[in-house]
Design a protein around this motif. Structure first.
Motif, PDB file in Angstrom:
ATOM      1  N   ASP A 146     -18.960   8.985 -23.107  1.00  0.00           N
ATOM      2  CA  ASP A 146     -19.047   8.293 -24.391  1.00  0.00           C
ATOM      3  C   ASP A 146     -18.724   9.310 -25.497  1.00  0.00           C
ATOM      4  O   ASP A 146     -18.599  10.509 -25.226  1.00  0.00           O
ATOM      5  N   ILE A 147     -18.604   8.848 -26.749  1.00  0.00           N
ATOM      6  CA  ILE A 147     -18.352   9.772 -27.860  1.00  0.00           C
ATOM      7  C   ILE A 147     -19.605   9.970 -28.710  1.00  0.00           C
ATOM      8  O   ILE A 147     -20.168  11.064 -28.763  1.00  0.00           O
ATOM      9  N   ASP A 148     -20.027   8.922 -29.419  1.00  0.00           N
ATOM     10  CA  ASP A 148     -21.063   9.079 -30.442  1.00  0.00           C
ATOM     11  C   ASP A 148     -22.428   9.365 -29.832  1.00  0.00           C
ATOM     12  O   ASP A 148     -22.913   8.639 -28.964  1.00  0.00           O
ATOM     13  N   GLU A 149     -23.041  10.448 -30.267  1.00  0.00           N
ATOM     14  CA  GLU A 149     -24.307  10.964 -29.752  1.00  0.00           C
ATOM     15  C   GLU A 149     -24.215  11.336 -28.284  1.00  0.00           C
ATOM     16  O   GLU A 149     -25.227  11.438 -27.587  1.00  0.00           O
ATOM     17  N   LEU A 206     -19.196  10.543 -12.247  1.00  0.00           N
ATOM     18  CA  LEU A 206     -20.173  10.759 -13.321  1.00  0.00           C
ATOM     19  C   LEU A 206     -19.828   9.867 -14.497  1.00  0.00           C
ATOM     20  O   LEU A 206     -18.671   9.756 -14.890  1.00  0.00           O
ATOM     21  N   ASN A 207     -20.856   9.224 -15.037  1.00  0.00           N
ATOM     22  CA  ASN A 207     -20.749   8.449 -16.278  1.00  0.00           C
ATOM     23  C   ASN A 207     -21.916   8.850 -17.159  1.00  0.00           C
ATOM     24  O   ASN A 207     -23.073   8.685 -16.760  1.00  0.00           O
ATOM     25  N   ILE A 208     -21.627   9.376 -18.359  1.00  0.00           N
ATOM     26  CA  ILE A 208     -22.685   9.911 -19.216  1.00  0.00           C
ATOM     27  C   ILE A 208     -22.564   9.328 -20.620  1.00  0.00           C
ATOM     28  O   ILE A 208     -21.468   9.198 -21.169  1.00  0.00           O
ATOM     29  N   LYS A 226     -28.308   9.408 -18.688  1.00  0.00           N
ATOM     30  CA  LYS A 226     -28.687   8.863 -19.990  1.00  0.00           C
ATOM     31  C   LYS A 226     -29.200   9.980 -20.891  1.00  0.00           C
ATOM     32  O   LYS A 226     -30.174  10.658 -20.584  1.00  0.00           O
ATOM     33  N   LEU A 227     -28.516  10.166 -22.026  1.00  0.00           N
ATOM     34  CA  LEU A 227     -28.926  11.149 -23.023  1.00  0.00           C
ATOM     35  C   LEU A 227     -29.910  10.529 -24.010  1.00  0.00           C
ATOM     36  O   LEU A 227     -29.892   9.321 -24.244  1.00  0.00           O
TER      37      LEU A 227
END
Length: 227
Positions: A86-89, A199-201, A218-219
């Motif tokens: 992902d990009i944002d955060e 991987l998917n983050i 999950k961040l």
């Protein structure tokens, strides 16, 4: 910090056009100003950065395992590995803008911030991407940003050293599907093209739900919720 209180903050704050005001049943919601103060403390204490670094470290260990596992396969049976970000955060932090706006969302101000292309990198995740790229893993970025945001996003990603992507997909502005559905369909297409997503983050559940990845990471994000 109490994570349930941060969850409540994430539900109460308006986030990038997708958030909404939600009152938890059975009790008066916590005061919004106090919740914003809690979030500021969470960030300023360093706990937010430590949570990000912990998850990125776990993801790094997983990628090392995937690379070693693939190296044990006969050359003719090795798979085309991919990682989705992902990009944002996740790769970029919008905290400077969010704090300037007191965690509010004003579309014109958000668009101007994206066009500026000056969001700082979230370094542990950016470094994870660089590591994956060095190991020959294809990098795909899926974002809920719209196509109008491409120029500013490209500029920002290059500025923080994120280049040589196998794909960068923006959510179509003219389609009513949710961000989660959009990202699931993108991952399905990546797999259909012959890649194995190891991987998917991301920072949102909508980044991760829907399958088509061996593992998800999950961040922390106490700022907003996107569905």
């Amino acid at each position: 910090m109490n994570r349930r209180r941060f969850l409540r903050a994430a539900l109460l704050l308006v986030g990038f056009g997708w958030g909404q005001w939600i009152a938890l049943p059975g009790a008066e919601p916590a005061n919004l100003n106090l919740l914003k103060t809690e979030i500021g403390t969470y960030v300023d204490s360093g706990e937010y950065d430590r949570d990000i670094a912990r998850v990125a470290g776990e993801a790094h260990e997983w990628l090392e395992h995937c690379v070693a596992r693939e190296a044990q396969r006969p050359p003719g049976e090795r798979r085309r590995l991919a990682a989705v970000f992902d990009i944002d955060e996740t790769l970029l932090s919008n905290l400077p803008h969010m704090r300037k706006m007191d965690f509010g969302y004003v579309p014109a101000a958000w668009n101007a911030w994206v066009d500026l292309g000056e969001a700082p990198a979230i370094r542990p995740v950016r470094d994870l991407l660089v590591f994956a790229r060095q190991k020959g893993i294809a990098i795909f970025i899926l974002t809920g940003r719209f196509e109008r945001d491409r120029a500013g996003t490209d500029k920002n990603l290059r500025a923080v050293g994120i280049t040589d992507l196998s794909g960068l997909s923006f959510k179509p502005a003219d389609q009513p599907q949710s961000t989660g559905s959009f990202k699931t369909e993108c991952r399905r297409k990546i797999v259909a093209d012959g890649f194995t997503i190891v991987l998917n983050i991301g920072d949102q559940k909508s980044d991760l739900d829907g399958g088509f990845a061996e593992r998800t990471f999950k961040l922390a994000d106490p700022f907003y919720e996107i569905r």
